[in-house]
Write an enzyme that holds these catalytic residues in place. Structure first.
Site, PDB file in Angstrom:
ATOM      1  N   HIS A   1       1.011  -1.108   0.118  1.00 25.50           N
ATOM      2  CA  HIS A   1       0.042   0.128   0.056  1.00 25.50           C
ATOM      3  C   HIS A   1       0.875   1.338  -0.168  1.00 25.50           C
ATOM      4  O   HIS A   1       0.568   2.276  -0.567  1.00 25.50           O
ATOM      5  CB  HIS A   1      -0.786  -0.113   1.262  1.00 25.50           C
ATOM      6  CG  HIS A   1      -2.081  -0.976   0.971  1.00 25.50           C
ATOM      7  ND1 HIS A   1      -2.044  -2.237   1.333  1.00 25.50           N
ATOM      8  CD2 HIS A   1      -3.286  -0.782  -0.077  1.00 25.50           C
ATOM      9  CE1 HIS A   1      -3.115  -2.813   0.708  1.00 25.50           C
ATOM     10  NE2 HIS A   1      -4.047  -2.003   0.246  1.00 25.50           N
TER      11      HIS A   1
ATOM     12  N   ARG B   1     -11.052   3.763  -1.713  1.00 32.07           N
ATOM     13  CA  ARG B   1     -10.565   2.854  -0.610  1.00 32.07           C
ATOM     14  C   ARG B   1     -10.985   3.806   0.747  1.00 32.07           C
ATOM     15  O   ARG B   1     -10.346   4.497   1.191  1.00 32.07           O
ATOM     16  CB  ARG B   1      -9.027   2.853  -0.742  1.00 32.07           C
ATOM     17  CG  ARG B   1      -8.401   1.843  -1.750  1.00 32.07           C
ATOM     18  CD  ARG B   1      -7.084   1.805  -1.612  1.00 32.07           C
ATOM     19  NE  ARG B   1      -6.434   0.752  -2.495  1.00 32.07           N
ATOM     20  CZ  ARG B   1      -5.880   0.741  -3.684  1.00 32.07           C
ATOM     21  NH1 ARG B   1      -5.969   2.111  -4.327  1.00 32.07           N
ATOM     22  NH2 ARG B   1      -5.588  -0.337  -4.405  1.00 32.07           N
TER      23      ARG B   1
ATOM     24  N   ARG C   1     -15.891   1.176  -1.634  1.00 31.42           N
ATOM     25  CA  ARG C   1     -15.550  -0.131  -0.884  1.00 31.42           C
ATOM     26  C   ARG C   1     -15.515   0.081   0.526  1.00 31.42           C
ATOM     27  O   ARG C   1     -15.016   1.161   1.011  1.00 31.42           O
ATOM     28  CB  ARG C   1     -14.126  -0.691  -1.375  1.00 31.42           C
ATOM     29  CG  ARG C   1     -13.704  -1.962  -0.728  1.00 31.42           C
ATOM     30  CD  ARG C   1     -12.277  -2.116  -1.053  1.00 31.42           C
ATOM     31  NE  ARG C   1     -11.180  -1.483  -0.671  1.00 31.42           N
ATOM     32  CZ  ARG C   1      -9.937  -1.745  -0.743  1.00 31.42           C
ATOM     33  NH1 ARG C   1      -9.490  -2.695  -1.705  1.00 31.42           N
ATOM     34  NH2 ARG C   1      -9.011  -0.971  -0.504  1.00 31.42           N
TER      35      ARG C   1
ATOM     36  N   GLU D   1     -10.385 -11.050  -4.823  1.00 28.49           N
ATOM     37  CA  GLU D   1      -9.093 -10.894  -4.453  1.00 28.49           C
ATOM     38  C   GLU D   1      -8.517 -12.067  -3.798  1.00 28.49           C
ATOM     39  O   GLU D   1      -7.188 -12.298  -3.633  1.00 28.49           O
ATOM     40  CB  GLU D   1      -8.932  -9.718  -3.456  1.00 28.49           C
ATOM     41  CG  GLU D   1      -9.786  -8.428  -3.363  1.00 28.49           C
ATOM     42  CD  GLU D   1      -9.544  -7.666  -2.567  1.00 28.49           C
ATOM     43  OE1 GLU D   1      -8.529  -6.685  -2.576  1.00 28.49           O
ATOM     44  OE2 GLU D   1     -10.336  -7.608  -1.294  1.00 28.49           O
TER      45      GLU D   1
ATOM     46  N   ASN E   1      -4.102  -6.961  -6.942  1.00 25.28           N
ATOM     47  CA  ASN E   1      -2.836  -7.005  -5.940  1.00 25.28           C
ATOM     48  C   ASN E   1      -2.837  -7.861  -4.807  1.00 25.28           C
ATOM     49  O   ASN E   1      -1.925  -8.836  -4.661  1.00 25.28           O
ATOM     50  CB  ASN E   1      -2.783  -5.416  -5.099  1.00 25.28           C
ATOM     51  CG  ASN E   1      -3.033  -4.208  -6.039  1.00 25.28           C
ATOM     52  OD1 ASN E   1      -2.755  -4.240  -7.346  1.00 25.28           O
ATOM     53  ND2 ASN E   1      -3.858  -3.126  -5.489  1.00 25.28           N
ATOM     54  N   ASP E   2      -4.136  -8.178  -4.406  1.00 28.62           N
ATOM     55  CA  ASP E   2      -4.453  -9.168  -3.424  1.00 28.62           C
ATOM     56  C   ASP E   2      -4.315 -10.608  -4.022  1.00 28.62           C
ATOM     57  O   ASP E   2      -3.956 -11.638  -3.696  1.00 28.62           O
ATOM     58  CB  ASP E   2      -5.541  -9.126  -2.396  1.00 28.62           C
ATOM     59  CG  ASP E   2      -5.188  -8.319  -1.403  1.00 28.62           C
ATOM     60  OD1 ASP E   2      -4.017  -8.279  -0.703  1.00 28.62           O
ATOM     61  OD2 ASP E   2      -5.877  -7.312  -1.032  1.00 28.62           O
TER      62      ASP E   2
ATOM     63  N   ARG F   1       2.584  -9.604  -0.239  1.00 32.49           N
ATOM     64  CA  ARG F   1       2.931  -8.086  -1.132  1.00 32.49           C
ATOM     65  C   ARG F   1       3.713  -7.152  -0.699  1.00 32.49           C
ATOM     66  O   ARG F   1       4.215  -6.092  -1.624  1.00 32.49           O
ATOM     67  CB  ARG F   1       1.574  -7.467  -1.704  1.00 32.49           C
ATOM     68  CG  ARG F   1       0.629  -7.216  -0.550  1.00 32.49           C
ATOM     69  CD  ARG F   1      -0.821  -6.888  -1.388  1.00 32.49           C
ATOM     70  NE  ARG F   1      -1.063  -5.565  -1.524  1.00 32.49           N
ATOM     71  CZ  ARG F   1      -2.050  -4.811  -1.601  1.00 32.49           C
ATOM     72  NH1 ARG F   1      -3.163  -5.865  -1.412  1.00 32.49           N
ATOM     73  NH2 ARG F   1      -2.542  -3.762  -2.087  1.00 32.49           N
TER      74      ARG F   1
ATOM     75  N   CYS G   1      -9.604  -3.450 -10.598  1.00 34.79           N
ATOM     76  CA  CYS G   1      -9.174  -2.095  -9.894  1.00 34.79           C
ATOM     77  C   CYS G   1      -7.822  -2.312  -9.060  1.00 34.79           C
ATOM     78  O   CYS G   1      -7.381  -1.282  -8.410  1.00 34.79           O
ATOM     79  CB  CYS G   1     -10.448  -1.807  -8.919  1.00 34.79           C
ATOM     80  SG  CYS G   1     -10.432  -2.787  -7.574  1.00 34.79           S
TER      81      CYS G   1
HETATM   82  C1  PEP Z   1      -6.373  -4.993  -4.628  1.00 40.34           C
HETATM   83  O1  PEP Z   1      -6.038  -6.065  -3.800  1.00 40.34           O
HETATM   84  O2  PEP Z   1      -6.125  -5.360  -5.608  1.00 40.34           O
HETATM   85  C2  PEP Z   1      -6.842  -3.821  -4.274  1.00 40.34           C
HETATM   86  C3  PEP Z   1      -7.275  -3.067  -5.295  1.00 40.34           C
HETATM   87  O3  PEP Z   1      -7.257  -3.745  -3.082  1.00 40.34           O
HETATM   88  P1  PEP Z   1      -6.010  -3.006  -2.174  1.00 40.34           P
HETATM   89  O4  PEP Z   1      -4.908  -2.677  -2.933  1.00 40.34           O
HETATM   90  O5  PEP Z   1      -6.465  -1.849  -1.326  1.00 40.34           O
HETATM   91  O6  PEP Z   1      -5.884  -4.524  -1.169  1.00 40.34           O
HETATM   92 MG    MG Z   2      -7.058  -5.838  -2.024  1.00 41.73          MG
END
Ligand code: PEP
Ligand code: MG
Length: 731
Positions: A185, A284, A320, A409, A432-433, A443, A480
């Site tokens: 993040h 977010r 979200r 995710e 991402n997740d 990550r 996203c």
């Molecule tokens: C993701 O996991 O791709 C996502 C958009 O959520 P975050 O990055 O806030 O975990």
């Molecule tokens: Mg995520």
């Protein structure tokens, strides 16, 4: 010129001396007791260190605005708090502990007073003050992000999202961390702020502080003592600017593609709207509350969401619900004791333990949505099963939100997308997740960052499965995650069948530019080629061979590539220097009744003069109805006669740092010593902010004030009762 290589995660270049974020302060080793004559001197040294830290924090507060200013002022008050000083004094003078050890043990004693109460999360603040005083005594650099008057490149082992969110982007021209992954993040926030950033940069900690470096957030290079060639490269990167987006993205053969923005608050929303986003694909909401110890009220949430919706009147906004946990802990819903937080009670799962927070949030979203014409959709993070999707949709619908969806995710959610989508209106893939859970690669961890690549064919296969289920169910499925910001990968995602792409607004120009040069058939061919590849590298090459890459398309970093930059004084960044996040810095300054007095007290090392405060009529009424306003007399355990008085706490956050700071400073200036008790604890000295906080008194809790009878007693009780009855958080 020594060169270091990391992963570029936020594009742009910068040139400036480095400043290092110091490592966490360790507990000082125990030492033999000091001899009698040394103790007095050591106590003076410790006391002076506390006041120096207090003054330093006040100086920083003076340069900050809004919430950040209030927080720094309250922290300054903690450094010179009478309870803390009394404990340090006793540890040095009575036990003979050297200053650093005395400060450590005194602060730990206070921190334990907070454990188990609503104030448990305040423990961190006390520890922060402790670390600062210990560093001061030991001559170590102050912990935390350094404060400096001229531009610098920040080097850190790793950076918490809360630190990144509050970076002063007029000073920090680049960010390099030894640890961290491309989709941590902090990396996402750096991109949102437009700060060039590099993670997983081995050896960067060895660069001497003050060394001038050139960094390139696309290639991941850090080069010490740059010559004129790199100065030129920096200048031309700056001149190239961010590829602009004028809205209305279509493929070369005319298929319309919805380009949405990822935002974390109103600043990012306005930037995204001005940059031409079709709507918001990911708001977010946890980013609005990263620094919060207590759950925000419904009213506060409405205030945070409404301006974001208003920025997109008549257009789609996907909001979200709080994704707390893992690297975004929110003390009011996350547990700090899980051994493996990314696999623990995170995202939607936090509602298992505390459904009220989610219900309040849905109520706030529905209420804010009803005040605008924005088309508000709501989605839950970290959904793994159809039962969770169904429960979430029921709650959202009950709150009055028609469009409820989920994030995909977790691999299980992709595989079960058919069943999940039966219960919800849409889904959005969080790559991402999805990557971290598919590849079992944290990550945030630099050592596994090569696995954390959204081009992994296994991940693309999961997107394809989810997308085919969505198509069958005629439900929209967006992406996203950061993968959508990679221009070439964006084409692949379209080819896999996703219906919208959401990204930082800074990437919209590069992504739409690439899409506009490819036909849908080419995107599908690229998707097929990438799926058939055996590795992420092969997938990139295979996709590129199907689609002519744009000049600025996908660079070496899956997330950093393609977004050019615009000049700032020392950094070439995309866009303005304001970001989505520093709500705290950017919030309108709030009035805090006794601020000047607090400031003066810390600066001059003497108590503030008492302030007279007019209680709000409603509070006055409540106090009057609940308890007689006139002080009562009482004799306690044969002590001197005491006068007592009770009042309901008027501050919406209860007796927390800000209100406790104001009350304690006022109490310190009174001629009469007032003590305060709550149903949970006390009585404690009203002039100690930390002691007041330890009472754990919430909004509208009754507290009892006592003072020895005598001249000024009634007036002192009245002054403090009025102050306590006011909402000091919002006055
Ligand atoms: C993701 O996991 O791709 C996502 C958009 O959520 P975050 O990055 O806030 O975990
Ligand atoms: Mg995520």
């Amino acid at each position: 010129m020594s060169t270091f290589q990391g992963l570029g995660v936020s594009p742009g270049t910068g040139i400036a001396p480095i400043l290092r974020m110091s490592d966490p302060v360790r507990e000082p080793e125990s030492a033999p007791a000091l001899s009698g004559e040394l103790r007095v001197r050591e106590w003076q040294r410790a006391e002076e260190a506390c006041h120096r830290v207090g003054r330093n924090l006040l100086d920083r507060a003076a340069r900050a605005t809004g919430e950040a200013r209030a927080v720094l002022e309250a922290t300054a008050g903690m450094a010179v708090d009478s309870t803390l000083l009394a404990r340090i004094r006793a540890a040095v003078l009575e036990n003979g502990q050297p200053g650093p050890q005395a400060v450590w043990s005194a602060a730990d004693g206070i921190a334990t007073m907070f454990l188990g109460s609503d104030m448990g999360a305040r423990v961190r603040d006390v520890q922060d003050v402790r670390d600062r005083i210990v560093s001061e005594l030991l001559g170590l650099p102050m912990p935390g992000v350094p404060v400096h008057d001229t531009p610098f490149v920040l080097v850190a082992r790793d950076l918490a999202p809360a630190d990144t969110a509050t970076l002063d982007t007029s000073r920090v021209v680049g960010l390099v961390t030894q640890e961290g992954g491309p989709t941590s993040h902090s990396a996402i926030l750096a991109r949102a702020l437009g700060v060039p950033a590099i993670v997983a940069c081995d050896g960067v900690s060895n660069i001497l502080e003050g060394t001038v470096v050139f960094l390139d957030g696309t290639t991941g290079e850090v080069i010490c003592n740059p010559g004129s060639e790199l100065q030129d490269r920096h200048a031309s990167a700056a001149a190239a600017g961010t590829p602009s987006f004028s809205g209305g993205c279509t493929t070369a053969d005319g298929h319309r593609v919805e380009i949405l923005a990822n935002v974390g608050g109103v600043d990012g929303a306005v930037e995204a709207r001005d940059a031409g986003a079709d709507g918001i694909g990911l708001f977010r909401t946890e980013f609005c509350f990263l620094d919060r110890e207590e759950a925000p009220s419904v009213a506060e949430q409405i205030a945070a969401y409404l301006p974001v919706f208003r920025a997109f009147e008549g257009r789609k906004v996907v909001i979200r619900t709080l994704d707390a946990g893992a690297d975004k802990p929110l003390p009011f819903v996350s547990s700090s004791t899980e051994p493996n937080p990314a696999l623990g009670v995170r995202g939607y799962r936090t509602s298992w333990r505390d459904p009220g927070v989610l219900e309040d949030q849905l109520e706030a979203i529905a209420e804010a949505a009803s005040k605008t014409s924005a088309d508000v959709w709501v989605m839950a993070p970290m959904i793994a099963t159809a039962a969770e999707a169904s429960a979430f949709a029921r709650l959202a619908n009950r709150a009055g939100i028609a469009k409820a969806g989920v994030m995909i995710e977790v691999p299980a959610a992709a595989l079960a997308a058919r069943a999940i989508l039966e219960h919800v209106s849409f889904a959005s893939v969080g790559t991402n997740d999805l990557v971290q859970y598919t590849m079992a690669a944290d990550r945030q961890l630099s050592s596994v960052s090569t696995l954390n690549d959204p081009w992994q064919p296994a991940v693309l296969r999961l997107v394809e499965i989810a997308s085919s289920h969505a198509r069958d169910g005629r439900k929209p499925l967006g992406v996203c995650g950061e993968a959508a910001a990679d221009p070439l990968l964006a084409c692949v995602l379209l080819g896999l069948g996703v219906t919208s792409l959401s990204m930082t607004w800074r990437a919209m120009g590069a992504v739409s530019g690439q899409i506009s040069r490819a036909t849908l058939a080419q995107c599908r061919a690229a998707a097929g080629a990438a799926l058939a590849a055996a590795s992420p590298e092969q997938a990139r090459v295979a996709a590129r061979s199907e689609i002519q890459p744009a000049a600025s398309a996908s660079g070496p970093s899956p997330v950093g590539g393609g977004v050019g930059d615009r000049d700032a004084v020392h950094s070439a960044r995309g866009g303005k220097e304001s970001g989505v996040l520093p709500q705290a810095e950017k919030a309108a300054p709030k009035k805090a009744a006794a601020k000047p007095a607090v400031k003066k007290a810390v600066a001059e090392k003497k108590p503030a003069a008492p302030k007279k405060a007019a209680a709000k009529p409603a509070v006055k009424k409540a106090v009057a109805e609940k308890k007689p306003a006139a002080p009562k007399k009482a004799a306690v355990n044969g002590d001197d006669a005491l006068q007592t008085r009770s009042v309901l706490v008027g501050s919406s956050n209860g007796l927390h740092a800000r209100s406790a700071s104001i009350i304690s400073q006022t109490a310190a200036g009174l001629k009469v010593r007032v003590r305060i008790a709550s149903a949970r604890g006390g009585p404690v000295d009203a002039s100690s902010m930390l002691a007041l906080m330890s009472l754990g008194a919430s909004y509208q809790d009754e507290v009892f004030l006592t003072a020895p009878e005598g001249p000024g007693c009634g007036e002192a009780l009245e002054t403090l009762a009025e102050l306590i009855g006011r909402d000091l958080d919002h006055d």
